[in-house]
Motif scaffolding. Structure first.
Motif, short mmCIF file in Angstrom:
data_model
loop_
_atom_site.label_atom_id
_atom_site.label_comp_id
_atom_site.label_asym_id
_atom_site.label_seq_id
_atom_site.Cartn_x
_atom_site.Cartn_y
_atom_site.Cartn_z
N ALA A 103 40.27 41.34 40.07
CA ALA A 103 39.85 40.81 38.78
C ALA A 103 40.69 41.41 37.64
O ALA A 103 41.11 40.69 36.73
CB ALA A 103 38.36 41.11 38.54
N GLU A 104 40.95 42.70 37.72
CA GLU A 104 41.77 43.36 36.69
C GLU A 104 43.21 42.84 36.71
O GLU A 104 43.80 42.55 35.66
CB GLU A 104 41.76 44.88 36.90
N SER A 105 43.76 42.72 37.91
CA SER A 105 45.14 42.25 38.03
C SER A 105 45.30 40.85 37.46
O SER A 105 46.25 40.56 36.73
CB SER A 105 45.57 42.23 39.51
N LEU A 106 44.34 39.99 37.80
CA LEU A 106 44.41 38.60 37.34
C LEU A 106 44.25 38.54 35.81
O LEU A 106 45.04 37.88 35.13
CB LEU A 106 43.29 37.78 38.01
N GLU A 107 43.26 39.28 35.30
CA GLU A 107 43.03 39.20 33.86
C GLU A 107 44.16 39.84 33.07
O GLU A 107 44.49 39.39 31.97
CB GLU A 107 41.67 39.81 33.48
N LEU A 108 44.77 40.89 33.62
CA LEU A 108 45.91 41.52 32.93
C LEU A 108 47.01 40.48 32.70
O LEU A 108 47.56 40.37 31.59
CB LEU A 108 46.45 42.69 33.76
N MET A 109 47.32 39.70 33.71
CA MET A 109 48.37 38.69 33.57
C MET A 109 47.92 37.52 32.69
O MET A 109 48.69 37.01 31.88
CB MET A 109 48.81 38.16 34.94
#
Ligand code: ZN
Length: 170
Positions: A87-93
């Motif tokens: 979730a963090e990786s996706l939202e960061l991008m």
């Protein structure tokens, strides 16, 4: 002649990014993690937080290389990209893309630099808390300082930049 050239290069480096020099001098003095502490406050404009997502947020870099230089970071104090949740990786991008679009519409740059510095040797000012740098670039923005000398480096203050970008990130 060589010595004079080196001295000029040093002077130009300071002119180009006086904020960076203050930052480098302060490095290590304050161990508090601003990416952890600032989102806990509600004063988003004062703290230059532009947008809050579910797991990540967008904040202007207090020591910008250029107008509009911002950071996208998870709220969680996580030091390695491979330790970020899906979730963090996706939202960061996703937020990086959203911020890029906002800068494009508000400031009309000619390009962007995008990147993550991991470890002090790679230039990370805050190792231990992953953050993506997004730096808008304008044609010639690296070239005008040596010509104009004393001219102010960044024509906008941080709060002016926040005011300019915030409506586009809502
Ligand atoms: Zn942190």
């Amino acid at each position: 002649m060589a010595r004079k050239t080196a001295a000029m290069a040093g002077a130009l480096a300071r002119l180009w990014a006086p904020w960076r020099m203050a930052y480098i001098k302060d490095a290590g003095k304050d161990s508090a993690c601003f990416l952890c502490s600032l989102p806990k406050s509600k004063k988003d404009r004062e703290n230059l937080i532009l947008y809050r997502g579910k797991t990540c947020f967008v904040i202007l870099n207090k020591f910008p290389y250029n107008n509009g230089h911002l950071l996208v970071s998870p709220y969680r104090h996580v030091g390695e990209i491979e330790e970020m949740t899906d979730a963090e990786s996706l939202e960061l991008m996703k937020l990086t893309g959203r911020a890029k679009k906002a800068i494009q519409r508000a400031m009309n740059p000619n390009g962007f630099n995008l990147g993550v510095n991991l470890g002090r040797a790679a230039g990370a000012g805050l190792p231990g808390h992953v953050h993506m740098h997004l730096v808008p670039r304008w044609n010639g923005d690296c070239n005008f300082m040596p010509v104009l000398g004393e001219t102010k480096v960044l024509p906008l203050t941080l709060l002016e930049t926040w005011d300019m970008l915030h409506p586009f990130l809502k």
